[in-house]
Write an enzyme that holds these catalytic residues in place. Structure first.
Site, PDB file in Angstrom:
ATOM      1  N   ASP A   1      49.755  20.847  65.029  1.00 50.70           N
ATOM      2  CA  ASP A   1      50.903  21.436  65.524  1.00 50.70           C
ATOM      3  C   ASP A   1      52.335  20.476  66.133  1.00 50.70           C
ATOM      4  O   ASP A   1      52.455  19.815  65.807  1.00 50.70           O
ATOM      5  CB  ASP A   1      50.482  22.375  67.017  1.00 50.70           C
ATOM      6  CG  ASP A   1      50.864  23.488  68.178  1.00 50.70           C
ATOM      7  OD1 ASP A   1      52.292  23.749  67.082  1.00 50.70           O
ATOM      8  OD2 ASP A   1      50.992  23.745  69.065  1.00 50.70           O
TER       9      ASP A   1
HETATM   10  C1  BGC Z   1      53.657  26.324  68.334  1.00 54.41           C
HETATM   11  C2  BGC Z   1      52.324  27.211  67.836  1.00 54.41           C
HETATM   12  C3  BGC Z   1      53.449  27.515  66.136  1.00 54.41           C
HETATM   13  C4  BGC Z   1      54.182  25.965  66.258  1.00 54.41           C
HETATM   14  C5  BGC Z   1      55.352  26.545  64.681  1.00 54.41           C
HETATM   15  C6  BGC Z   1      54.439  25.186  68.552  1.00 54.41           C
HETATM   16  O1  BGC Z   1      55.444  25.103  69.068  1.00 54.41           O
HETATM   17  O2  BGC Z   1      52.278  25.637  69.285  1.00 54.41           O
HETATM   18  O3  BGC Z   1      51.765  28.007  68.136  1.00 54.41           O
HETATM   19  O4  BGC Z   1      52.468  27.450  65.330  1.00 54.41           O
HETATM   20  O5  BGC Z   1      55.497  25.917  66.895  1.00 54.41           O
HETATM   21  O6  BGC Z   1      56.262  27.670  65.228  1.00 54.41           O
END
Ligand code: BGC
Length: 797
Positions: free
Chosen positions: A295
Site C-alpha cells: 500500500d
Molecule cells: C490506500 C489504498 C490506495 C492507495 C493509492 C492508500 O492510501 O490505502 O487503498 O489504493 O492509497 O491511492
C-alpha cells in the site's frame, strides 16, 4: 550470460562492487548488439540484460506527484522519478520503464467504486475524464448477486482499459469487524464467504477487459486509526477463518493479477514484510501466481519487503531506492531474490494493455456504464422495514422530501475510494424524473440551505480530508405544515460520509444527531396525525443505529451510498419499478455496545502520551479478543438480538421454500437442494442462504456459518426455481491451531437454508462418521504472546 549475478547470495562488499561494475559494463549489450526485448526474448534473457540499477527501479515505483499537492509534503521519489512521463493524470501509481528492453511503465489507479483519475487536465483542455461512480462495495455485497457484480466489473474494467490504466487498485476486501471502520464502505461484509465470492466476481469482470486488479488490503486492515503503525493482534484461528479466508477464496476463484499488502502489522510484523503471509500462505498454500505490491508508503523496511515476497514498492521513494541499492551491494539482498521480484513485475508488464499497445480512447461507454451502475444500485438496496405496505409508492403520489441528502446525495465515501464523476443524481431528481411531485416550497428551502452550507465548507486541506456532512436543517412548524398538508407521504433521507484517514464516531455518526432525531419526530408526528406514511431512506456507507427510532418510520430503505445514479435507483425502488432484493451482508446491531469488545476499538497507543490518529498516527495495538466471533457469528452464538440480522432484507413479494434435501457422496461431496417459489403478487428475486451448524468436536463452534448463497432469477408470481448448492468437506472445516490444520470434525452437522441467518426455512442433519483433515499447514503469523479468544460461555465486554 551473467553467472556472477546469481552466485552472490552473501557476497562480500568488494565482490558486490565488482559485480555491479561488471553488470554495468560487460553485461550490457553494446550498441551494435540488439538488446533483448520483453515479450520477444525470453524472460531469462531480459533479466540478464537488465542492469542492477534498472532492476532496483523496476521494483520501486516512480514516486507520487499528485496535482495540487504542495511539493515537499510527500517523501521524494527515486532519482529521476519526477521526470518520468505521466500517462494518465491523477493515477495513483506508476512503475519504471526500461525502453531499451521494451519494458513500458505501468499505470495503477484507484479505486473500489470507480476509476479515480483527474477529470480535468490543464486549463485549455476541452476534454473531460470523468469516470462512472458505481455503488460502493457494501452495496454490491448486499446484492448477493455474483452475476450482477461481475457485470459491474465488466463495465468498470472497460473504463480502466479505456482510460489507459493497467491495474485497478481494487477491490477492497477487509472484513467489517466494527461498524466504526472508516473504510467499511470500500469493503463488502462481516463474512468471508460473501467477501470472497463478491470480490472474485468483481475481479473476474474487471479482468475480462485485459486489465489487472489488486485485491486489498492484505490483511487485517480493519480500521484507520494509527493504520501505519498499528499492530493487529489476532489468533491464528481467527486469521484463517475470518480475516484471510475471503482473500483465499478470491485467489482461488479469480487469481487476480496483483494483491496489495496492508499498512498494519499482524502479530508484530508488517504484512508487507511478512514471508508467512506473502510467500508461505499466499503463494505456497493458496497458489497465488501474481505480484504483490505495498500500500502507498506502507511498511518500514524495503529490503524485508522484497524478501517477504512483496515485489513492488509503491508509490516508490528515494529512501527505498537507496536502501535496496545498498542491500544489493552489501549482499544483504541477493540478486536471486531481486530477480524473483523483477520477474513478477515483468510478468505483470507482459499482461498489461500498455505492453500490448492498446490504443486507449479516454472515452469509455459512460452512458451504458451508468445504466449498469443504476441497476446494481437498485439491486443492492435493502428494504429494512415496510409496515402496512407503505412501499411501493403509487406513481401519482405527491411527496414531501426532507433531509439534506434528499437533495445532495452522498454517492460514495471519501479518500482514495472516491470517484471524480461528472454528475450525481439526487433523490429529488430521481423521484421527479420518475413522475413524483415533490413539495416545491420545501424543496426550495432545502436546496437553498444545502447550497449555502456547501459554500461554507472550506476546501479539504489534504488528499484524504473527508468532506463534512452538512448538519440537518432545523424545521420551523410553519415550514413543515404546508408540506404535510399538500403531500401524500413524507420521505426523509439521512446521510453519512466517511473515508480513508479516519474512523467513524459513535455519537452523531453511528447514532443520529439531535437535529436528525428532531426532524424525524416532527415529521412523523405531523404526518402520522394525518394518517400519512413516513419513509426513511438511509444514504450511508456503513452500519448505523436504527433501533431507537425505527418505530417512527413506516418504511426504511437502506440505499447505502449508491453511486452517481443513486437518485434514479432510489426512485426505482420506492416506485416499485424494481422490487428490492438486497439483503444485509453486515449486521445492524441494536446499539454500539452490543458489538463485541467495542470499547476496545480502535485499540490503544503503546505510549499513552503520544498523539494517535489516522494515516501515520503513532505506534498502537488492537487485540482481536472476539476471535472468530465477528458479526453474526457473535450475535447468533451469544444470543444478542440485533436490530436487523445478517442476511435480512424485505421484498414487495413473499417467497416460500420447498423441502431442503441434502446428499453426501462417498467422496464427501455434499449437494443441497431447495425449491423457492414466489408466493406473492409481484415479480421478485430471493437471496437463498445456506448455513451449517458444526458439531463441537475439539473446538468452540459458532451457532452457524454461511457456507454458500445464491440469488434466484426474477421470479414471476407463482414461479419456482430450484437452487442447488455444492459443498466439499473443506467447507465444513474449522482451523485447529494446535495441529495447524483444517478439520471437519466427526458428528452431526445441521445444514440449514434460510432467508436470513435467523429466518431458517428448512434444515437437514448430516452425519460425518469420521473426522477429515482437509488441509494441513504449519504455524504461521503466530501471536507474539498467546491470545485468549472469546469462547462460548464467556461474556464479551
Ligand atoms: C490506500 C489504498 C490506495 C492507495 C493509492 C492508500 O492510501 O490505502 O487503498 O489504493 O492509497 O491511492
Amino acid at each position: 550470460m551473467q553467472p556472477s549475478l546469481h552466485c552472490g547470495r552473501r557476497a562480500p562488499h568488494l565482490g558486490a562492487f565488482l559485480f555491479l561494475a561488471l553488470a554495468a559494463g560487460l553485461g550490457r549489450p553494446t550498441a551494435a548488439q540488439t538488446a533483448p526485448q520483453l515479450g520477444k526474448a525470453s524472460l531469462k534473457e531480459v533479466l540478464a540484460a537488465l542492469t542492477p540499477d534498472e532492476k532496483v527501479r523496476l521494483v520501486i515505483g516512480v514516486g507520487f506527484y499528485p496535482s495540487g499537492f504542495p511539493a515537499g509534503m510527500l517523501p521524494p521519489g527515486p532519482p529521476g522519478g519526477d521526470k518520468e512521463p505521466e500517462k494518465v493524470a491523477g493515477a495513483a501509481g506508476r512503475t519504471h520503464a526500461v525502453p531499451r528492453l521494451g519494458i513500458p511503465a505501468l499505470t495503477l489507479s484507484d479505486g473500489p467504486a470507480g476509476v479515480r483519475i483527474d477529470p480535468i487536465r490543464g486549463k485549455d483542455s476541452t476534454k473531460t475524464y470523468y469516470a462512472t461512480a458505481f455503488p460502493v462495495a457494501t452495496l454490491l455485497a448486499s446484492t448477493w448477486n455474483t452475476t450482477m457484480v461481475r457485470r459491474v466489473g465488466v463495465a468498470f474494467g472497460s473504463e480502466v482499459r479505456d482510460f489507459g490504466i493497467d491495474v485497478l487498485l481494487a477491490p477492497g476486501m477487509n472484513i467489517h469487524r466494527n461498524p466504526l471502520g472508516g473504510r467499511n464502505f470500500e469493503y463488502y461484509s462481516e463474512d468471508p464467504v460473501v467477501t470472497g465470492n463478491i470480490a472474485a466476481a468483481l475481479v473476474n469482470g474487471v479482468e475480462s477487459n485485459g486489465v489487472g486488479t489488486s485485491i486489498k488490503h492484505f490483511a487485517v486492515n480493519n480500521q484507520e486509526f494509527n493504520r501505519m503503525q498499528l499492530n493487529s493482534r489476532v489468533s491464528e484461528r481467527a486469521l484463517r477463518e475470518i480475516y484471510l479466508r475471503g482473500f483465499q477464496l478470491a485467489v482461488k476463484k479469480s487469481q487476480p493479477w496483483t494483491v496489495m499488502s496492508s499498512y498494519n502489522k499482524v502479530n508484530g510484523t508488517y504484512t508487507s514484510q511478512s514471508p508467512d503471509l506473502l510467500t508461505t500462505l499466499l503463494r505456497q498454500e493458496w497458489g497465488f501466481k501474481g505480484l504483490v505490491m505495498t500500500d502507498w508508503y506502507g511498511g518500514q523496511d524495503a529490503v524485508a519487503q522484497l524478501k517477504a515476497g512483496n515485489d513492488l514498492l509503491e508509490p516508490g521513494t528515494l529512501m527505498q531506492y537507496n536502501a535496496v541499492t545498498e542491500a544489493l551491494k552489501s549482499g544483504q539482498l541477493t540478486l536471486a531474490q531481486l530477480d524473483q521480484n523483477v520477474t513478477r513485475v515483468l510478468e505483470l508488464v507482459m499482461k498489461s494493455p500498455t505492453f500490448k499497445g492498446y490504443k486507449f480512447s479516454s472515452q469509455p461507454a459512460l452512458k451504458a456504464n451508468a445504466a449498469v451502475a443504476r441497476q446494481a444500485a437498485a439491486e443492492g438496496m435493502v428494504l429494512l422495514r415496510n409496515q402496512g405496505a407503505a412501499l411501493p409508492l403509487a406513481a401519482s403520489r405527491k411527496v414531501a422530501l426532507f433531509g439534506n441528502t434528499s437533495y445532495n446525495l452522498i454517492a460514495g465515501g471519501t479518500g482514495s475510494g472516491d470517484v471524480n464523476r461528472a454528475y450525481t443524481i439526487s433523490i429529488a431528481q430521481g423521484l421527479s424524473q420518475a413522475g413524483f411531485v415533490a413539495n416545491p416550497a420545501l424543496s426550495q428551502l432545502y436546496s437553498q440551505y444545502v447550497k449555502a452550507e456547501k459554500a461554507k465548507i472550506t476546501k479539504p486541506k489534504g488528499l484524504l480530508d473527508p468532506a463534512p456532512v452538512i448538519a440537518e436543517m432545523p424545521l420551523a412548524a410553519d415550514q413543515l405544515q404546508p408540506a404535510e398538508q399538500a403531500a401524500d407521504v413524507a420521505i426523509i433521507t439521512l446521510g453519512r460520509s466517511a473515508g480513508e484517514g479516519g474512523d467513524r464516531q459513535v455519537q452523531d455518526d453511528f447514532t443520529l444527531t439531535a437535529a436528525e432525531q428532531m426532524l424525524l419526530k416532527q415529521v412523523s408526528t405531523a404526518f402520522h396525525a394525518q394518517g400519512k406514511k413516513v419513509v426513511v431512506v438511509l444514504n450511508v456507507g456503513g452500519v448505523t443505529e436504527v433501533a431507537s427510532w425505527r418505530d417512527q418510520a413506516d418504511a426504511i430503505l437502506l440505499a447505502w451510498q449508491p453511486g452517481q445514479e443513486g437518485g434514479h435507483a432510489v426512485a426505482d425502488v420506492l416506485s416499485g419499478k424494481v422490487n428490492p432484493s438486497g439483503k444485509l451482508a453486515t449486521t445492524f446491531p441494536v446499539s454500539y455496545a452490543d458489538v463485541p469488545f467495542s470499547s476496545n476499538f480502535p485499540g490503544k497507543l503503546l505510549d499513552a502520551s503520544a498523539k494517535g490518529g489516522g494515516l501515520m498516527g503513532a505506534p498502537a495495538e488492537n487485540t482481536y479478543e472476539e476471535g472468530i466471533y465477528v458479526g453474526y457469528r457473535y450475535y447468533n452464538t451469544f444470543k444478542v438480538k440485533p436490530a436487523y440480522e445478517f442476511g435480512y432484507g424485505l421484498s414487495y413479494t413473499t417467497f416460500t421454500y420447498g423441502p431442503l434435501t441434502v446428499v453426501r457422496s462417498p467422496a464427501n461431496d455434499i449437494t443441497a437442494r431447495v425449491s423457492v417459489t414466489n408466493s406473492g403478487k409481484v415479480a421478485g428475486k430471493e437471496v437463498v442462504q445456506l448455513y451449517v451448524s458444526a458439531p463441537k468436536g475439539q473446538l468452540d463452534k459458532p451457532e452457524s456459518e454461511l457456507k454458500a448463497f445464491a440469488k434466484t432469477n426474477l421470479l414471476q408470481p407463482g414461479q419456482s426455481q430450484v437452487i442447488t448448492f455444492k459443498l466439499k468437506a473443506a467447507d465444513l472445516a474449522s482451523f485447529n491451531t494446535a495441529t495447524s490444520s483444517w478439520v471437519a470434525d466427526a458428528g452431526t452437522y445441521i445444514v440449514k437454508v434460510g432467508a436470513s441467518s435467523q429466518a431458517i426455512k428448512g434444515q437437514v442433519a448430516l452425519q460425518l462418521p469420521k473426522a477429515i483433515v482437509t488441509e494441513k499447514s504449519r504455524p504461521l503469523l503466530v501471536p507474539q504472546q498467546p491470545l485468549t479468544d472469546l469462547r462460548v460461555g464467556q461474556v464479551a465486554k
